[in-house]
Write a protein that holds these residues in place. Structure first.
Motif, short mmCIF file in Angstrom:
data_model
loop_
_atom_site.label_atom_id
_atom_site.label_comp_id
_atom_site.label_asym_id
_atom_site.label_seq_id
_atom_site.Cartn_x
_atom_site.Cartn_y
_atom_site.Cartn_z
N ARG A 198 -5.27 -17.87 -4.77
CA ARG A 198 -4.60 -17.07 -3.76
C ARG A 198 -5.56 -16.04 -3.21
NH1 ARG A 198 1.13 -16.52 -3.05
NH2 ARG A 198 1.51 -14.87 -1.55
N ARG A 199 -5.67 -15.96 -1.90
CA ARG A 199 -6.57 -15.01 -1.28
C ARG A 199 -5.88 -13.67 -1.05
NH1 ARG A 199 -11.26 -17.03 0.83
NH2 ARG A 199 -11.50 -19.29 0.83
N LEU A 200 -6.70 -12.65 -0.92
CA LEU A 200 -6.18 -11.32 -0.65
C LEU A 200 -5.65 -11.26 0.78
CD1 LEU A 200 -6.08 -8.31 -1.72
CD2 LEU A 200 -8.19 -7.98 -0.42
N PRO A 201 -4.39 -10.91 0.98
CA PRO A 201 -3.88 -10.78 2.36
C PRO A 201 -4.50 -9.55 3.02
CG PRO A 201 -2.21 -10.08 0.78
CD PRO A 201 -3.34 -10.65 -0.02
N THR A 202 -4.92 -9.71 4.26
CA THR A 202 -5.60 -8.61 4.95
C THR A 202 -4.97 -8.30 6.31
OG1 THR A 202 -7.20 -10.18 5.89
CG2 THR A 202 -7.81 -9.09 3.83
N SER A 203 -3.77 -8.79 6.56
CA SER A 203 -3.11 -8.53 7.84
C SER A 203 -2.64 -7.08 7.90
CB SER A 203 -1.91 -9.46 8.01
OG SER A 203 -0.92 -9.18 7.03
N ARG A 204 -2.21 -6.67 9.08
CA ARG A 204 -1.67 -5.32 9.23
C ARG A 204 -0.41 -5.14 8.37
NH1 ARG A 204 -2.18 -1.02 12.42
NH2 ARG A 204 -0.35 0.26 12.85
N ARG A 205 0.40 -6.18 8.32
CA ARG A 205 1.59 -6.11 7.48
C ARG A 205 1.21 -5.94 6.01
NH1 ARG A 205 6.36 -10.74 7.13
NH2 ARG A 205 7.66 -9.64 5.59
N ALA A 206 0.19 -6.66 5.56
CA ALA A 206 -0.27 -6.51 4.18
C ALA A 206 -0.78 -5.09 3.94
CB ALA A 206 -1.37 -7.52 3.89
N GLY A 207 -1.48 -4.53 4.93
CA GLY A 207 -1.95 -3.16 4.79
C GLY A 207 -0.81 -2.18 4.59
N LEU A 208 0.27 -2.36 5.35
CA LEU A 208 1.44 -1.49 5.20
C LEU A 208 2.07 -1.66 3.82
CD1 LEU A 208 3.05 -1.94 8.72
CD2 LEU A 208 2.02 0.16 7.81
N VAL A 209 2.12 -2.90 3.33
CA VAL A 209 2.71 -3.15 2.00
C VAL A 209 1.86 -2.49 0.91
CG1 VAL A 209 3.21 -4.93 0.29
CG2 VAL A 209 3.88 -5.27 2.68
N PHE A 210 0.54 -2.65 0.99
CA PHE A 210 -0.33 -2.02 -0.01
C PHE A 210 -0.21 -0.50 0.05
CE2 PHE A 210 -3.11 -5.97 0.22
CZ PHE A 210 -2.78 -6.39 -1.05
N GLN A 255 -5.15 3.19 -0.85
CA GLN A 255 -6.37 3.29 -0.03
C GLN A 255 -6.76 1.93 0.53
OE1 GLN A 255 -9.30 5.17 -2.53
NE2 GLN A 255 -8.54 7.23 -2.10
N LEU A 256 -6.56 0.87 -0.24
CA LEU A 256 -6.81 -0.48 0.27
C LEU A 256 -5.93 -0.75 1.49
CD1 LEU A 256 -7.98 -3.35 0.18
CD2 LEU A 256 -6.24 -3.91 -1.54
N GLY A 257 -4.67 -0.35 1.40
CA GLY A 257 -3.78 -0.53 2.54
C GLY A 257 -4.27 0.23 3.77
N LEU A 258 -4.72 1.46 3.56
CA LEU A 258 -5.23 2.26 4.67
C LEU A 258 -6.49 1.63 5.25
CD1 LEU A 258 -4.67 4.88 6.23
CD2 LEU A 258 -6.13 6.08 4.59
N VAL A 259 -7.35 1.13 4.38
CA VAL A 259 -8.58 0.45 4.83
C VAL A 259 -8.23 -0.73 5.73
CG1 VAL A 259 -10.45 -1.04 4.01
CG2 VAL A 259 -10.08 1.19 2.95
N LEU A 260 -7.26 -1.52 5.33
CA LEU A 260 -6.87 -2.69 6.13
C LEU A 260 -6.26 -2.27 7.47
CD1 LEU A 260 -5.36 -4.99 3.35
CD2 LEU A 260 -7.64 -5.12 4.39
N LEU A 261 -5.48 -1.20 7.47
CA LEU A 261 -4.84 -0.75 8.71
C LEU A 261 -5.86 -0.23 9.72
CD1 LEU A 261 -1.70 1.07 7.24
CD2 LEU A 261 -1.73 -1.08 8.52
N LEU A 262 -6.94 0.38 9.23
CA LEU A 262 -7.94 0.97 10.13
C LEU A 262 -9.07 0.02 10.47
CD1 LEU A 262 -8.22 4.54 8.54
CD2 LEU A 262 -6.91 3.85 10.56
#
Length: 474
Positions: free
Chosen positions: A249-261, A307-314
């Protein structure tokens, strides 16, 4: 400037520039954070002393959820290490060559710091300075080495941990998080020795997420110019694809995943630091019984998740910014000397305090007072100037190290060279660990225990000889 323009022009199209930006921001925030919370006072003899203001600024504890950026550093380190390892293997290199390349970038600047500080300590001792004072200054200057110990440990474990990642994927960091939870239980209820593994398990868990992030951009090596030698040289460029039969399973990196993280990490953090037992502050607070970063706790891992979520969002806006030449050149420039900035930023504070004290202009306002806050701006500006001088002097050591490539081994030399490489790394890590664990006011005439210094020099010397091609003919 000409070199920065050249490096910017040679940047491959597939390079994840965001990784370089995050590394530069993380280390810059470490320096500003340490400088910003410093309180200068005087001891009974009138000598300058320093401590953290966090003990007096309880309202600022939630701000440490952003200021604690070591998780970001280990996250991008995992990405960069996975990328550089796969690229080297695609060119026919092995794990030992990769470790030796990493040692050039990490150990050379560290050796420079330790040798300069040891020489300064010896000179101070010859001038009659008390051994405990020598150690106290040396200890403060080498605080950054505490985190470097953990990073060097995850670097030497990268080849086997990356193999586990390729086999089990995200299950590996989940197991490591469970081990951190077990260590937390030992710290809270006993035996405390169960928590010692968290110094490694916590940072490894975040490092593994960097591997997973790298997976999302894995692609065949691109032909063309060599990537610019930023903090991990070719580490953030495109790399070889996974084996076709590999499934995970790969790490999800979408904006939605960022919000979830982000939401999940914050929710877990509020539970762990509210009704839960962990302190709100993610940085060391004088007098607190528990420390979220020493060793890493579940609360710190919750911060890392947010922080991972914030990284993905930005990621999107940052990527657009870094396509512009000016910002990208600035990021390259910082990454060329990023470890030098990290290693020397507290030495800059020592030098500035000494200079101001010698001239009778050292302010010592109480933490949180109006005078203390007013002093923050000139204090930070002056420290920036001093650090810039230090980087100008010692930064070329790191910048040249980024261009180093280890010589290939001859037939029969691989096993012995790999064993010596690991032994050299272990000697360096153990030596730095001994230095960090030695009490602040231990009587050490050279600033650090002599056995630690000898072990470090031996380990660094072996790595240097191996990088030069010594012992490659079997």
């Amino acid at each position: 400037m000409r070199r920065l323009r050249d490096l910017a022009d040679r940047t491959p199209a597939g390079r994840e520039r965001y990784v370089d930006l995050l590394r530069a921001l993380a280390i810059t925030m470490v320096a500003i954070g340490h400088w910003g919370v410093t309180v200068i006072g005087r001891d009974a003899a009138g000598r300058p002393t320093g401590h953290s203001a966090l003990g007096d600024l309880r309202w600022a504890y939630p701000l440490t959820w952003v200021a604690q950026v070591m998780p970001i550093f280990f996250l991008v380190g995992g990405y960069a290490n996975a990328a550089s390892l796969t690229r080297l293997r695609a060119r026919g290199g092995d794990a030992a060559s990769w470790l030796l390349d990493r040692s050039a970038r990490l150990v050379r600047p560290t050796s420079t710091l330790l040798l300069v500080l040891t020489a300064a300590a010896a000179a101070a001792r010859l001038r009659g300075v008390d051994d405990t004072q020598v150690r106290e200054v040396f200890w403060f200057a080498t605080i950054p080495l505490w985190f470097l110990v953990a990073y060097l440990a995850v670097v030497v474990l990268t080849p086997p941990m990356y193999a586990l990642h390729r086999r089990f994927g995200l299950a590996v960091p989940l197991v490591l998080v469970a081990l951190v939870g077990l260590g937390d239980l030992g710290r809270l209820t006993g035996p405390e020795e169960l928590s010692y593994g968290n110094y490694l398990f916590g940072w490894l868990a975040i490092h593994q997420l960097g591997f997973a992030w790298h997976d999302t951009r894995a692609a065949p090596p691109a032909a063309g110019p060599t990537p610019p030698p930023s903090a991990e040289s070719d580490a953030a460029g495109p790399s070889a694809p996974d084996h076709p039969g590999l499934r995970r399973r790969r790490l999800p990196t979408s904006r939605r995943a960022g919000l979830v993280f982000l939401a999940g990490g914050l929710a877990a953090l509020l539970l762990l630091t509210g009704p839960g037992p962990w302190p709100v502050a993610m940085l060391h607070v004088p007098g607190e019984r528990l420390d979220n970063a020493s060793p890493p706790s579940l609360a710190l891992l919750a911060v890392a998740t947010a922080q991972l979520g914030l990284v993905l969002l930005l990621r999107g806006p940052a990527g657009r910014l870094l396509r512009r030449t000016g910002p990208w050149q600035l990021v390259i420039g910082v990454n060329l000397v990023v470890l030098t900035i990290f290693l020397w930023h507290l030495t800059a504070a020592i030098l500035l305090i000494g200079l101001l004290d010698a001239t009778g202009t050292l302010p010592t306002p109480a933490a949180g007072s109006g005078a203390w806050w007013a002093w923050r701006v000139p204090w930070l500006l002056l420290l920036t100037v001093v650090l810039a001088v230090l980087v100008a002097i010692f930064g070329p050591v790191e910048a040249r190290s980024g261009r180093h490539r280890t010589r290939r081994t001859g037939p029969g030399g691989t096993t012995a060279r790999a064993a010596l490489t690991v032994a050299g790394y272990i000697a360096v890590v153990v030596a730095l660990l001994i230095n960090s664990a030695t009490p602040e006011r231990a009587p050490e005439p050279l600033g650090t225990p002599v056995p630690a210094l000898l072990a470090y020099l031996a380990g660094a010397g072996v790595l240097r000889l191996l990088r030069s091609g010594w012992g490659t003919r079997g």
